[in-house]
Design a protein around this motif. Structure first.
Motif: not given
Ligand SMILES: Cc1cc2nc3c(=O)[nH]c(=O)nc-3n(C[C@H](O)[C@H](O)[C@H](O)COP(=O)(O)OP(=O)(O)OC[C@H]3O[C@@H](n4cnc5c(N)ncnc54)[C@H](O)[C@@H]3O)c2cc1C
Length: 467
Positions: A60-73, A85-93, A447-451
């Motif tokens: 948020y501070r950096e205005g960096l795109p974040v793309i949540p991801r499960g298994m990509g199916s 930007g960053v793919v945020l993969a939740l598979t460890r959780m 998501d005012p910064k559209g990240i």
């Protein structure tokens, strides 16, 4: 490329080995189950809601795109990072935090594989019905984000019907907890439902509270062959009108039957216009058997020339084999496929299948149609070769015509896969300008910064063509 100092910050939050930046890793997280791809700048694998929150604060501070991801199916390009930007993969959780047998609920982390969760609750005689065909390689978080459905949804409903609450990390890193272990809840706006089906554009779902039911003890399957598509449609209507709600009613059209037969040689009737696979379930064996017999009778009375009812589990599996083999069989016919996902009013399924066949003939690319006849959700799969530019052009035209047809029939663009990036150009046609304005306003408020997953669902000027 992310600045080295940001990479260092992310590594400090989730641990050195949970931030991936090698070209091989970036490629591995650059695609989903569509034909699209785009590399992220980094992949981050968080281990807790708090870590997700800290990652989002940096983004948020950096205005960096974040793309949540499960298994990509996903089948709509939803988890592909078109703006980097960053793919945020939740598979460890992937932990089950609690199964509360008395209240029939479960708290799970978003990255758990759906089938693994289902197996765990079934060991306790409980049941989590939503069953996307991808249940062995999709996550609960991805299912909630897409409001996934499957064959059993006719009787049991979709993923969203089982969500009682959740933890969501917002774009600025705040943690929101919604809902609770209650059946009735009208305490303010239903914020859990606000996030269902938003495809990672409003928040990162990190934990989900799910409703469970008791597991039906008996199940019986029938397989019916119809020379005429309209007869199959009428049989579905008559079954439901008779007060029977099968757990599932699956349809395969003639092109699908031919494609599966070419692949497996099961002896399927390639001359038939439709096959229906119908399933009854419940807790009393006699009642289930009565239901499947009534279903078989109604199919015969409405034009089915062959109806088989499975006598045991082995026969049941063999009746399902044709339907389960649809996806793998498509790969033999063409290198690429676009699996679409329209829903039309149930009564208009035969007309929809015929019109899709006409569209397919007009452009000269095969389109197989299968899906969930009970709830009107059809999967026209366009088969093509993405190395041929003329095929790519035709695919877009075919998809456009199919979407237009669905909307004209009073249907929708998606019953379960979502809008992602692929269907976004058709969103306004389907829901109207006011609905798009409201979606944009909700996106702006949260998501005012559209990240968060830029360019997906809500039109924000990001395209998969890189324009
Ligand atoms: C062979 C095959 C069969 C399929 N059958 C079905 C079916 O029967 N029914 C059906 O509904 N779908 C089906 N799908 C589509 C797909 O499996 C579902 O959409 C599934 O819900 C995606 O889950 P995922 O974990 O893979 O999510 P991903 O593909 O990783 O992500 C999908 C979307 O959800 C978002 N997302 C993922 N996790 C989170 C999270 N924790 N928080 C916020 N956003 C998140 C992503 O940003 C993306 O927009 C099928 C796919 C394939 C390949």
């Amino acid at each position: 490329m992310l600045a080295p100092q940001i990479i260092r910050e992310l590594k400090k939050i989730v641990g050195e080995k949970n931030v991936l930046t090698s070209p091989e890793d970036l490629i591995a997280y650059s695609y989903d189950a569509t034909f699209l791809e785009h590399r992220p700048d980094a992949v981050v694998l968080p281990g807790s809601t708090e870590e997700v929150s800290e990652v989002m604060k940096v983004a948020y501070r950096e205005g960096l795109p974040v793309i949540p991801r499960g298994m990509g199916s996903g089948l709509a390009g939803g988890s592909i990072p078109f703006s980097g930007g960053v793919v945020l993969a939740l598979t460890r959780m992937n932990r089950i935090l609690e199964i509360d047998e008395e209240n029939m609920t479960a708290w799970v982390e978003a990255g758990i594989i759906t089938a693994e969760f289902q197996a765990e609750v079934e060991k306790r005689g409980l049941f989590y019905p939503p069953d996307p065909s991808s249940h062995k390689y999709s996550t609960i978080g991805g299912n909630v984000a897409c409001n996934a459905g499957g064959p059993r949804c006719l009787k049991y409903g979709v993923t969203g019907d089982y969500v009682l609450g959740m933890k969501v990390v917002l774009a600025d890193g705040r943690i929101l907890k919604t809902g609770g272990k209650v059946i009735k809840n009208v305490t303010g706006y239903n914020l859990s439902h606000l996030f269902i089906g938003t495809e990672g554009t409003l928040g990162v779902i990190t934990e989900v509270l799910l409703k469970l039911i008791s597991k039906p003890r008996y199940v019986s399957t029938a397989f019916a062959v119809f020379p005429n598509l309209e007869d199959a449609g009428r049989a579905v209507h008559r079954i439901l009108l008779a007060g029977i709600t099968p757990a599932s009613i699956e349809l395969m059209d003639q092109t699908t039957i031919g494609t599966v037969e070419e692949y497996l040689h099961l002896g399927l009737p390639t001359w038939a216009e439709a096959i229906l696979i119908l399933e009854a379930d419940g807790n009393q064996e006699e009642a289930v058997l009565r239901e499947i017999e009534a279903i078989a009778r109604i199919c015969r009375e409405n034009g089915a020339v062959e109806v088989k009812v499975a006598r045991d589990e082995a026969e049941r599996n063999s009746l399902w084999k044709a339907r389960r083999s649809v996806s793998p069989s498509l790969a033999r016919r063409a290198p690429n496929k676009l699996g679409e996902d329209i829903t039309v009013p149930r009564s208009r399924i035969p007309e929809a299948v015929r019109r899709i066949r006409e569209i397919s003939q007009k452009y000269g690319l095969p389109v197989v149609v299968f899906g969930h006849a009970g709830d009107g959700n059809l999967h026209p799969n366009i088969l093509f070769d993405k190395r041929r530019p003329e095929d790519m052009e035709k695919v877009e035209k075919i998809a456009g015509e199919i979407f237009k047809m669905a909307v004209e029939m009073g249907g929708v663009l998606s019953g379960e896969h979502g809008v992602g990036i692929l269907k976004q150009p058709y969103l306004e046609m389907a829901v109207g300008p006011v609905a798009v304005e409201i979606m944009k306003a909700i996106k702006q408020a949260l998501d005012p910064k559209g990240i968060l997953n830029p360019g997906k669902v809500v039109p924000l000027g990001v395209s998969w063509r890189g324009e």
